[in-house]
Design an enzyme around this catalytic site. Structure first.
Site: not given
Ligand code: FAS
Ligand code: PHB
Length: 389
Positions: A72, A200, A292, A296, A384
């Site tokens: 994009h 957005y 989100p 980032k 961005y």
């Molecule tokens: P993660 O949380 O992905 O992974 C951590 C891992 O550790 C998990 O698999 C968990 O099961 C494991 N774990 C936890 N405790 C443990 C323990 N005690 N022992 C062993 N394993 C354990 N980011 C965006 O950029 N755009 C978005 O739209 C977006 N939407 C999101 C929506 C939600 C609901 C959430 C919660 C986050 C969102 N994020 C988004 C942010 C997300 O993408 C995170 O930045 C990304 O998952 C970060 O990755 P990790 O640091 O690997 O953490």
């Molecule tokens: C998504 O595609 O999940 C998404 C994209 C941009 C954002 C947040 C989420 O800022």
């Protein structure tokens, strides 16, 4: 058991670090508390900065991403019935890549398994011991057995609710947090995206975002109350509300369909400092969270992994600890800029319960200035697509 780097958490952070280190002959073990399918079932991020894409290439896991992702050049910002495009490539020479976190994680799991990477699923009672010594170790239980891993370093990649951050004494760590008074209700649907780039939208009914995963998989979000329960929202209610928040032209074109995933995520800004304590390093959501809005979250996890990977490489290959000694300082310098951008985008695009009419006028002034000013658009574009590592 012994390894060079014990990695807690099998999400994108932990898997990417494990894959990068393994390709350089550095031994790791990943401990994941859930199953692979459970981790892959989480629907999260969708936008990758170039830095993340480069890391996936360096990790040798970019083949499917290069084939299936979208590139994009910009995004649409809409307010009321106005809309304008911010062209990232025009301002920075850099686009963004649209490729779901689920697919990133799937590619990393496949690569780890192809290299016989050591991943232990369904672990419980993970504890990090003597992180502030030269001989840290991790204990955990799995299948009713108690296990111990002696290691040189521990990478805490276990997300916001993990154990790693809690291992750092409160006397050492300082936490910064802002909780937003709303959440995002997200829907995934097997429908064609409403537009060829993201939209957005700031509407008088609240924020909305039109995103996608591929030509027949769309991701939509609307700002919702923190008291909302996802069960309260039928698909039809969601589509009706989304249509009222996006420009009319998009609302008319919107193809709706049954949700294949629907969830509410709270929004918070959070940072813990330092991101290192002794031989324990925090990466990704274990150390910081962003709303989100600026896409980032996943991308700041990537820059942490970049800094830690190169620091560990410098240590194991050259015996030089400069990289790991500066890890926290370098990671936090970039994290705080991403926190600011995500906070700014969230304030620009959402309606806050306590907003006055004056506040809304300020938002409108910000949006019209952004619409009319190239330098303002350039600042948004630089943030961005991702500030330099
Ligand atoms: P993660 O949380 O992905 O992974 C951590 C891992 O550790 C998990 O698999 C968990 O099961 C494991 N774990 C936890 N405790 C443990 C323990 N005690 N022992 C062993 N394993 C354990 N980011 C965006 O950029 N755009 C978005 O739209 C977006 N939407 C999101 C929506 C939600 C609901 C959430 C919660 C986050 C969102 N994020 C988004 C942010 C997300 O993408 C995170 O930045 C990304 O998952 C970060 O990755 P990790 O640091 O690997 O953490
Ligand atoms: C998504 O595609 O999940 C998404 C994209 C941009 C954002 C947040 C989420 O800022």
């Amino acid at each position: 058991m012994r390894t060079q780097v014990a990695i807690i958490g099998g999400g994108p952070s932990g898997l990417l670090l494990s894959q990068l280190l393994h390709r350089k002959g550095i031994d790791t073990i990943v401990l994941e508390r859930k199953t692979r399918d459970y981790v892959l079932g989480r629907i999260r991020a969708g936008i990758l900065e170039t830095g993340f894409v480069d890391l996936m290439r360096e990790a040798g896991v970019s083949e499917r991403m290069d084939k299936e992702s979208f590139v994009h050049d910009g995004t649409v910002i809409a307010f009321g019935n106005e809309q304008f495009q911010v062209n990232f490539t025009e301002h920075t020479g850099t686009p963004v890549v649209v490729y779901g976190q689920t697919e990133v994680t799937r590619d990393l799991y496949d690569a780890r398994e192809a290299m016989d990477g050591k991943i232990v699923f369904n672990v419980e009672n993970v504890e990090i011991h003597d992180a502030d010594s030269d001989a840290p170790y991790v204990t955990y239980s799995v299948d009713g057995r108690e296990e111990r891993i002696d290691c040189d370093f521990v990478a805490g990649c276990d997300g916001f609710h993990g154990v790693s951050r809690q291992t750092i004494p409160l006397s050492v760590r300082k936490e910064y947090e802002k909780v937003y008074p709303f959440g995002w209700l997200g829907v995934l649907s097997e429908t064609p995206p409403v537009h060829d780039e993201l939209i957005y939208a700031n509407s008088d009914r609240g924020f909305a975002l039109c995103s996608m995963r591929n030509a027949n998989l769309s991701r939509y979000y609307i700002q919702c109350s923190l008291s909302d329960d996802v069960e309260d929202w039928t698909d039809q209610m969601f589509w009706n509300e989304l249509k009222r928040r996006i420009p009319e032209e998009a609302a008319e074109k919107l193809v709706t369909g049954p949700s294949i995933e629907k969830s509410i995520a709270p929004l918070r800004s959070f940072v813990t400092e330092p991101m290192r304590w002794g031989r324990l390093f925090l990466c990704g959501d274990a150390a910081h969270i962003v709303p989100p809005t600026g896409a980032k979250g996943l991308n700041t996890a990537a820059s942490d992994i970049h800094y830690l990977y190169h620091g560990l490489l410098q240590y194991f290959e050259e015996g030089d600890s400069e990289g790991i000694d500066r890890y926290s300082e370098k990671a936090l310098a970039r994290i705080w800029k991403a926190e600011r951008f995500s906070w700014w985008m969230t304030n620009l695009l959402h309606r806050f319960p306590d907003q006055t009419e004056f506040d809304i006028k300020m938002q409108l002034a910000d949006l019209t200035f952004l619409r009319d000013n190239r330098e303002a658009q350039s600042v948004l574009a630089q943030n961005y697509v991702g500030l330099p590592y």
